[in-house]
Design a protein around this motif. Structure first.
Motif, short mmCIF file in Angstrom:
data_model
loop_
_atom_site.label_atom_id
_atom_site.label_comp_id
_atom_site.label_asym_id
_atom_site.label_seq_id
_atom_site.Cartn_x
_atom_site.Cartn_y
_atom_site.Cartn_z
N GLU A 9 0.75 -1.35 0.04
CA GLU A 9 -0.16 -0.08 -0.11
C GLU A 9 0.72 1.34 0.17
O GLU A 9 0.59 2.13 -0.65
CB GLU A 9 -0.86 -0.01 1.29
CG GLU A 9 -1.89 -1.05 1.27
CD GLU A 9 -1.39 -2.40 1.79
OE1 GLU A 9 -2.12 -3.45 1.85
OE2 GLU A 9 -0.19 -2.30 2.35
N ILE A 10 2.02 1.24 0.91
CA ILE A 10 2.90 2.51 0.89
C ILE A 10 3.77 2.59 -0.36
O ILE A 10 3.90 3.53 -0.95
CB ILE A 10 3.80 2.31 2.29
CG1 ILE A 10 2.90 2.44 3.09
CG2 ILE A 10 4.74 3.32 2.10
CD1 ILE A 10 3.86 2.15 4.67
N GLU A 11 4.09 1.25 -0.88
CA GLU A 11 4.78 1.47 -2.10
C GLU A 11 4.03 2.11 -3.42
O GLU A 11 4.38 2.53 -4.21
CB GLU A 11 5.44 0.09 -2.67
CG GLU A 11 6.47 -0.49 -1.63
CD GLU A 11 7.81 0.43 -2.02
OE1 GLU A 11 8.04 0.76 -3.00
OE2 GLU A 11 8.43 0.79 -0.95
N SER A 27 11.63 11.92 -3.80
CA SER A 27 10.66 13.04 -3.36
C SER A 27 9.44 12.52 -3.04
O SER A 27 8.72 13.00 -1.97
CB SER A 27 10.42 14.10 -4.38
OG SER A 27 11.66 14.75 -4.83
N SER A 28 8.89 11.60 -3.71
CA SER A 28 7.56 11.13 -3.67
C SER A 28 7.64 10.27 -2.22
O SER A 28 6.76 10.16 -1.49
CB SER A 28 7.15 10.20 -4.70
OG SER A 28 8.06 8.77 -4.93
N ARG A 29 8.73 9.59 -1.86
CA ARG A 29 8.80 8.90 -0.50
C ARG A 29 8.79 9.70 0.54
O ARG A 29 8.23 9.55 1.52
CB ARG A 29 10.28 8.04 -0.34
CG ARG A 29 10.26 6.74 -1.21
CD ARG A 29 11.29 5.82 -0.84
NE ARG A 29 12.58 6.19 -1.47
CZ ARG A 29 12.92 6.01 -2.70
NH1 ARG A 29 12.09 4.90 -3.30
NH2 ARG A 29 13.98 6.21 -3.19
N LYS A 30 9.59 10.83 0.41
CA LYS A 30 9.60 11.80 1.35
C LYS A 30 7.93 12.55 1.60
O LYS A 30 7.54 12.72 2.68
CB LYS A 30 10.35 13.06 1.02
CG LYS A 30 11.83 12.97 1.35
CD LYS A 30 12.56 14.09 1.20
CE LYS A 30 14.17 13.91 1.22
NZ LYS A 30 14.93 15.02 1.16
N ALA A 31 7.55 12.55 0.51
CA ALA A 31 5.86 13.16 0.71
C ALA A 31 5.06 12.27 1.33
O ALA A 31 4.13 12.51 2.00
CB ALA A 31 5.28 13.57 -1.09
N VAL A 32 5.19 10.85 0.75
CA VAL A 32 4.49 9.90 1.49
C VAL A 32 4.61 9.63 3.09
O VAL A 32 3.77 9.57 3.73
CB VAL A 32 4.59 8.50 0.70
CG1 VAL A 32 4.05 7.56 1.69
CG2 VAL A 32 4.01 8.47 -0.56
N LEU A 33 5.87 9.80 3.42
CA LEU A 33 6.22 9.77 5.02
C LEU A 33 5.42 11.03 5.63
O LEU A 33 5.00 10.80 6.63
CB LEU A 33 7.66 9.76 5.06
CG LEU A 33 8.51 8.40 4.62
CD1 LEU A 33 9.99 8.53 4.89
CD2 LEU A 33 8.05 7.42 5.92
N ALA A 34 5.52 12.16 4.86
CA ALA A 34 5.10 13.37 5.71
C ALA A 34 3.69 13.32 5.83
O ALA A 34 2.92 13.54 6.69
CB ALA A 34 5.26 14.63 4.77
N LEU A 35 3.12 12.58 4.72
CA LEU A 35 1.51 12.23 4.68
C LEU A 35 1.22 11.29 5.95
O LEU A 35 0.07 11.49 6.57
CB LEU A 35 0.89 11.97 3.47
CG LEU A 35 0.75 13.07 2.36
CD1 LEU A 35 0.74 12.12 0.94
CD2 LEU A 35 -0.24 13.82 2.68
N LEU A 36 1.72 10.15 5.92
CA LEU A 36 1.53 9.04 6.77
C LEU A 36 1.73 9.58 8.23
O LEU A 36 1.00 9.13 9.12
CB LEU A 36 2.47 8.13 6.67
CG LEU A 36 2.19 7.16 5.53
CD1 LEU A 36 3.09 5.93 4.92
CD2 LEU A 36 0.62 6.60 5.21
N LYS A 37 2.93 10.33 8.67
CA LYS A 37 3.05 10.90 9.78
C LYS A 37 1.96 12.06 10.19
O LYS A 37 1.66 11.88 11.33
CB LYS A 37 4.10 11.65 9.86
CG LYS A 37 5.73 10.97 10.00
CD LYS A 37 6.84 11.80 10.20
CE LYS A 37 8.14 11.06 10.10
NZ LYS A 37 9.19 11.86 9.92
#
Length: 201
Positions: A9-11, A27-37
Motif C-alpha cells: 500500500e505504501i509502495e 521526493s515522493s517517498r518524503k511526501a508519503v512519509l509526511a502524509l503518513l506522519k
C-alpha cells in the motif's frame, strides 16, 4: 537486489506520487512519509479533497478550463472582454495568466501542443472548437499565448494557418518570454510585458 522496506500500500502511494511532475522516487517517498506522519491533519483531509475533486471538477465545454461549474467561472464572467480570446497550451498556463492579472479576456485551452514524435497531431488538441469560436462576430482578436518552445511555436504556426480567411486578428506574445520558456514558470512582470508588447502574426 533491494530489500522491501514497506508494504504494498505504501509502495503504491510512492509510485503514484512519483508520476507527478517534479516528483521523483526520492521526493515522493518524503511526501508519503509526511502524509503518513500527519494522517489526521493532512492525509485524511487530502483524501477527502481528492474524492470531492473527482466528483465535482470537470472540463469547461467552452474553453477547456477546469472548474466545479459549467461553463467555468472565467467563461461565465460578464466583465471579460468577449472580443479577445487568449489561447494557451494547458490549464496551468491559464492560471498563471490569471494570477498575473494582465488581461481580462476569454481563454481557450488547447490541451497540449503539436508533437508528431509523440503522436500528438491536431486531432488530439482542442483546435476545432477554437476555430468555431473565432468565427463568432464578437471575436476580434486571437492571442496565441503559447510556450516559447519549438513545439509551442509550431502549434502557433499551425493555428495561424487554420485561422486564415476568418475575419479576426491573430497576435502572439512578444518580448519577455524567453526561448524555451513555459508560461507557468514566468513571473508576473514578465507576463505583463509580453502581453503589452504582443504583435500581429
Amino acid at each position: 537486489m533491494s530489500r522491501k522496506i514497506a508494504g504494498p500500500e505504501i509502495e503504491r502511494l510512492v509510485q503514484l506520487l512519483a508520476r507527478l511532475p517534479g516528483l521523483g522516487p526520492r521526493s515522493s517517498r518524503k511526501a508519503v512519509l509526511a502524509l503518513l506522519k500527519r494522517r489526521n491533519d493532512l492525509l485524511l483531509p487530502l483524501s477527502d479533497a481528492l474524492q470531492l475533486a473527482i466528483a465535482k471538477i470537470a472540463e469547461c465545454p467552452v474553453c477547456g478550463n477546469l472548474d466545479t461549474v459549467s461553463p467555468c467561472s472565467v467563461c461565465a464572467d460578464p466583465r471579460r472582454d468577449p472580443s479577445l480570446i487568449v489561447v494557451v497550451e494547458e490549464v496551468g498556463d491559464l492560471w498563471a495568466l490569471e494570477r498575473a492579472n494582465v488581461v481580462s479576456a476569454q481563454y481557450h485551452v488547447l490541451g497540449g501542443h503539436l508533437s508528431p514524435l509523440d503522436g500528438i497531431g491536431p486531432e488530439r488538441l482542442n483546435i476545432p472548437n477554437l476555430i468555431a469560436r473565432a468565427r463568432s462576430p464578437d471575436v476580434k482578436e486571437i492571442l496565441l499565448a503559447l510556450n516559447a518552445t519549438v513545439e509551442g511555436q509550431s502549434t502557433a504556426h499551425y493555428i495561424s494557418d487554420q485561422l486564415q480567411g476568418i475575419d479576426v486578428a491573430v497576435s502572439r506574445l512578444a518580448q519577455g518570454v524567453p526561448i524555451g520558456g513555459e508560461l507557468d514558470y514566468l513571473d508576473d512582470g514578465t507576463l505583463a510585458a509580453a502581453f503589452k508588447a504582443r504583435r500581429k502574426v
